[in-house]
Design a protein around this motif. Structure first.
Motif, PDB file in Angstrom:
ATOM      1  N   ILE A 169     -10.279  18.123  -1.033  1.00  0.00           N
ATOM      2  CA  ILE A 169      -8.847  18.358  -0.803  1.00  0.00           C
ATOM      3  C   ILE A 169      -8.035  17.514  -1.790  1.00  0.00           C
ATOM      4  N   SER A 170      -8.444  16.258  -1.962  1.00  0.00           N
ATOM      5  CA  SER A 170      -7.721  15.364  -2.883  1.00  0.00           C
ATOM      6  C   SER A 170      -7.723  15.947  -4.289  1.00  0.00           C
ATOM      7  N   LEU A 171      -8.883  16.410  -4.745  1.00  0.00           N
ATOM      8  CA  LEU A 171      -8.978  16.878  -6.132  1.00  0.00           C
ATOM      9  C   LEU A 171      -8.223  18.186  -6.321  1.00  0.00           C
ATOM     10  N   VAL A 203       5.579  16.113 -23.542  1.00  0.00           N
ATOM     11  CA  VAL A 203       5.789  16.954 -22.351  1.00  0.00           C
ATOM     12  C   VAL A 203       5.634  16.097 -21.093  1.00  0.00           C
ATOM     13  N   LEU A 204       4.625  15.230 -21.084  1.00  0.00           N
ATOM     14  CA  LEU A 204       4.417  14.379 -19.902  1.00  0.00           C
ATOM     15  C   LEU A 204       5.527  13.345 -19.737  1.00  0.00           C
ATOM     16  N   ARG A 205       6.161  12.951 -20.827  1.00  0.00           N
ATOM     17  CA  ARG A 205       7.318  12.044 -20.695  1.00  0.00           C
ATOM     18  C   ARG A 205       8.490  12.789 -20.066  1.00  0.00           C
ATOM     19  N   MET A 213      -8.010  16.405 -21.317  1.00  0.00           N
ATOM     20  CA  MET A 213      -8.921  17.403 -21.888  1.00  0.00           C
ATOM     21  C   MET A 213      -8.455  18.811 -21.517  1.00  0.00           C
ATOM     22  N   GLU A 214      -8.152  18.986 -20.237  1.00  0.00           N
ATOM     23  CA  GLU A 214      -7.779  20.325 -19.762  1.00  0.00           C
ATOM     24  C   GLU A 214      -6.501  20.811 -20.452  1.00  0.00           C
ATOM     25  N   LEU A 215      -5.517  19.935 -20.551  1.00  0.00           N
ATOM     26  CA  LEU A 215      -4.253  20.324 -21.191  1.00  0.00           C
ATOM     27  C   LEU A 215      -4.518  20.746 -22.633  1.00  0.00           C
ATOM     28  N   PRO A 244       0.822  -1.215   0.000  1.00  0.00           N
ATOM     29  CA  PRO A 244       0.000   0.000   0.000  1.00  0.00           C
ATOM     30  C   PRO A 244       0.857   1.268   0.000  1.00  0.00           C
ATOM     31  N   ARG A 245       0.178   2.378   0.025  1.00  0.00           N
ATOM     32  CA  ARG A 245       0.877   3.659  -0.030  1.00  0.00           C
ATOM     33  C   ARG A 245       1.878   3.835   1.096  1.00  0.00           C
ATOM     34  N   GLY A 246       2.894   4.661   0.825  1.00  0.00           N
ATOM     35  CA  GLY A 246       3.961   4.831   1.804  1.00  0.00           C
ATOM     36  C   GLY A 246       3.921   6.193   2.469  1.00  0.00           C
TER      37      GLY A 246
HETATM   38  C1  HEM Z   1      -1.001  16.267 -15.836  1.00  0.00           C
HETATM   39  C2  HEM Z   1      -1.892  16.008 -14.933  1.00  0.00           C
HETATM   40  C3  HEM Z   1      -1.862  14.896 -13.920  1.00  0.00           C
HETATM   41  C4  HEM Z   1      -0.905  13.943 -13.665  1.00  0.00           C
HETATM   42  C5  HEM Z   1       0.432  13.752 -14.374  1.00  0.00           C
HETATM   43  C6  HEM Z   1      -1.395  13.118 -12.585  1.00  0.00           C
HETATM   44  C7  HEM Z   1      -0.704  12.029 -12.051  1.00  0.00           C
HETATM   45  C8  HEM Z   1      -1.202  11.218 -11.061  1.00  0.00           C
HETATM   46  C9  HEM Z   1      -0.529  10.052 -10.546  1.00  0.00           C
HETATM   47  C10 HEM Z   1       0.848   9.569 -10.959  1.00  0.00           C
HETATM   48  C11 HEM Z   1      -1.338   9.487  -9.606  1.00  0.00           C
HETATM   49  C12 HEM Z   1      -1.064   8.205  -8.815  1.00  0.00           C
HETATM   50  C13 HEM Z   1      -0.432   8.475  -7.482  1.00  0.00           C
HETATM   51  C14 HEM Z   1      -0.087   7.180  -6.759  1.00  0.00           C
HETATM   52  O1  HEM Z   1       0.066   6.143  -7.368  1.00  0.00           O
HETATM   53  O2  HEM Z   1       0.060   7.224  -5.543  1.00  0.00           O
HETATM   54  C15 HEM Z   1      -2.519  10.296  -9.505  1.00  0.00           C
HETATM   55  C16 HEM Z   1      -3.558  10.058  -8.642  1.00  0.00           C
HETATM   56  C17 HEM Z   1      -4.636  10.903  -8.507  1.00  0.00           C
HETATM   57  N1  HEM Z   1      -4.953  11.986  -9.282  1.00  0.00           N
HETATM   58 FE1  HEM Z   1      -3.858  12.709 -10.829  1.00  0.00          FE
HETATM   59  N2  HEM Z   1      -2.619  13.576 -12.202  1.00  0.00           N
HETATM   60  C18 HEM Z   1      -2.947  14.651 -12.999  1.00  0.00           C
HETATM   61  C19 HEM Z   1      -4.119  15.379 -12.955  1.00  0.00           C
HETATM   62  C20 HEM Z   1      -5.167  15.151 -12.103  1.00  0.00           C
HETATM   63  C21 HEM Z   1      -6.411  15.893 -12.093  1.00  0.00           C
HETATM   64  C22 HEM Z   1      -6.776  17.012 -13.075  1.00  0.00           C
HETATM   65  C23 HEM Z   1      -7.153  15.399 -11.055  1.00  0.00           C
HETATM   66  C24 HEM Z   1      -8.521  15.803 -10.589  1.00  0.00           C
HETATM   67  C25 HEM Z   1      -9.076  16.940 -10.790  1.00  0.00           C
HETATM   68  C26 HEM Z   1      -6.381  14.352 -10.427  1.00  0.00           C
HETATM   69  C27 HEM Z   1      -6.782  13.626  -9.328  1.00  0.00           C
HETATM   70  C28 HEM Z   1      -6.108  12.539  -8.807  1.00  0.00           C
HETATM   71  C29 HEM Z   1      -6.574  11.779  -7.645  1.00  0.00           C
HETATM   72  C30 HEM Z   1      -7.797  12.087  -6.807  1.00  0.00           C
HETATM   73  C31 HEM Z   1      -5.645  10.747  -7.469  1.00  0.00           C
HETATM   74  C32 HEM Z   1      -5.701   9.639  -6.427  1.00  0.00           C
HETATM   75  C33 HEM Z   1      -6.331   8.414  -7.061  1.00  0.00           C
HETATM   76  C34 HEM Z   1      -6.438   7.191  -6.171  1.00  0.00           C
HETATM   77  O3  HEM Z   1      -5.599   6.999  -5.313  1.00  0.00           O
HETATM   78  O4  HEM Z   1      -7.377   6.408  -6.377  1.00  0.00           O
HETATM   79  N3  HEM Z   1      -5.182  14.223 -11.093  1.00  0.00           N
HETATM   80  N4  HEM Z   1      -2.422  11.343 -10.412  1.00  0.00           N
END
Ligand code: HEM
Length: 454
Positions: free
Chosen positions: A243-245, A307-309, A393-395, A73-75
């Protein structure tokens, strides 16, 4: 791969007394983490008081996140957020995480993402409508403000007061610094020491709480899209999800957009091709975007993927082995903290020729090349980014709207630099803009004339 006699994790060389590999990590975080691939697919490092195992191969990171997600699980990095903000999707695990994920996922269906396009386009037009020809634009600050506004409007249906946006931006660095320090020194007493770092962390948590509370309570009384989607959650749960979002959906998007403009400023040929596609498919900035229109932009998709890479925002994420597991050929003892850097993974010269070069054409073969086990900017497995399709979509909407409205130009004497905290931020990206002139059949006119933009 399961081996009969799994090997112990090899230790990285270069450890110094007491601090271990911390100085090397702080000097050049992504360079150091990238160099560990030469030690092994998993490498043991010591970060001051902590021993961690760094996973350096994308395939094993995928295994860790997907196949081993139950056992690992998460660290600690996310653990500090849980202490500060409660059990949101970004911080939770197990049954609670499954319940929260079920509740939040409906906010990100294709239909909802499609209906968010308008809010993103409007927020972008308003912000870039304040830019003036020849006046320098601090790209990171503008993109952070925009990303924050987008989450507020598209997911919560509210507009943030400008003061909240500024306070949120100022609070983020203190939050991140505190988060890193606490994950390096996870002893509960550390968090209670009266250090300036701890005080600033607590103050930042309070600011974020306040901003998010206002967004959730709907400021002007408008119903939050998320609240209606996540109908089964009680008020504290909705707050934790908010908060998460806000936390996960702001800085990630802002840094990706900042790096996008930085790369385009240095690559006029890419910029020209991209503009030709946008003008050809969309016309000008006054066009109302739709999911169908965005699907006709393959070159933009390629540029964003590159860019994401090159600039995957998540520099450090962690998992903890709750039980002893085998990861590839290695035996990972119970209790091991496993760290992986999505940013460093995608710069491995063994996988990407000339990895630091910005080259969207490396994705010319399309999705086939973007093997989901090897290209992981959004993670994988049960915690894979819930906002991924919203983020794409946003990007795309922000990029198209900005580029069809303004022509970005570099500013002499400025220099972008990479600052690595928990995300990889772009500092010092400054551009000036001049109005884009779009040729139409009838005449030449400034772009966006029909859309309320300059
Ligand atoms: C370039 C944009 C984004 C990137 C590169 C990104 C990347 C990531 C990554 C790598 C994780 C996994 C973290 C983990 O494994 O612990 C994650 C989880 C998450 N992201 Fe994104 N994210 C982006 C945009 C967004 C946006 C726009 C939202 C919402 C508005 C969002 C909401 C979340 C949430 C809530 C999680 C947790 C998911 C879970 O644990 O079930 N992210 N994101």
């Amino acid at each position: 791969m399961t081996t009969v006699n799994p090997r112990p994790i090899p230790a990285a060389p270069g450890r110094v007394p007491v601090l271990g590999h911390l100085p090397a990590l702080l000097r050049d975080p992504l360079g150091f983490l990238g160099s560990l691939a030469r030690v092994g697919e998993v490498a043991g490092v010591s970060l001051g008081p902590r021993e961690v195992a760094v996973v350096t191969s994308p395939a094993l990171v995928h295994t860790l996140l997907a196949a081993l997600s139950r056992d690992c699980p998460r660290g600690s990095v996310q653990g500090t957020l849980r202490e500060a903000f409660g059990d949101g999707l970004l911080m939770s695990e197990g049954a609670l995480h499954r319940e929260r994920r079920r509740a939040v996922t409906p906010a990100f269906t294709a239909e909802r993402v499609g209906s968010g396009i308008r809010a993103v386009q409007e927020a972008t037009r308003e912000r870039i409508g304040r830019w003036r020809p020849g006046v320098p634009v601090d790209v990171a600050a503008e993109m952070t403000g925009l990303a924050l506004e987008v989450v507020a409007r598209a997911l919560f249906g509210v507009r943030l007061p400008e003061g909240d946006a500024v306070a949120f931006q100022r609070a983020l660095p203190d939050l991140v610094k505190g988060q890193i320090a606490r994950s390096l020194c996870p002893h509960p007493l550390f968090a209670r020491l009266p250090l300036p770092l701890n005080r600033r962390f607590e103050a930042a948590v309070a600011v974020l709480d306040r901003v998010v509370d206002r967004a959730v309570s709907g400021a002007g009384g408008s119903p939050a899209a998320l609240l209606s989607a996540a109908g089964g959650l009680d008020a504290p749960a909705v707050r934790a999800e908010a908060i998460s979002l806000f936390g996960a959906g702001t800085e990630t998007v802002a840094s990706t957009l900042t790096w996008l403009f930085h790369e385009l400023l240095g690559a006029p040929e890419v910029h020209g091709r991209l503009l030709a596609e946008l003008a050809g498919e969309l016309g000008d900035a006054g066009t109302e975007l739709t999911p169908e229109a965005l699907a006709r932009l393959p070159y933009l998709r390629r540029v964003l993927r590159e860019v994401l890479r090159l600039h995957a925002p998540n520099a450090f994420l962690t998992r903890t082995a709750a039980v002893g597991v085998q990861l590839g050929p290695y035996a990972v003892p119970a209790g091991t903290e496993l760290l992986y850097s999505l940013s460093a993974l995608h710069r491995d010269p063994a996988r990407y020729a000339d990895p630091l070069r910005f080259d969207p054409d490396r994705w010319a073969d399309g999705e086939r090349v973007a093997d989901p086990r090897l290209f992981l900017p959004f993670g994988a497995g049960r915690h894979k980014c819930v906002g991924e399709s919203f983020a794409w979509m946003e990007l795309a909407v922000v990029a198209a709207t900005v580029l069809l409205t303004w022509r970005p130009e570099p500013v002499a004497g400025t220099r972008a630099r990479e600052v690595v905290w928990t995300t990889v931020q772009a500092r010092g990206v400054v551009m000036t803009v001049s109005p884009r002139v779009v040729r139409t059949a009838a005449a030449e006119r400034p772009a966006g004339a029909a859309g309320g933009t300059p």
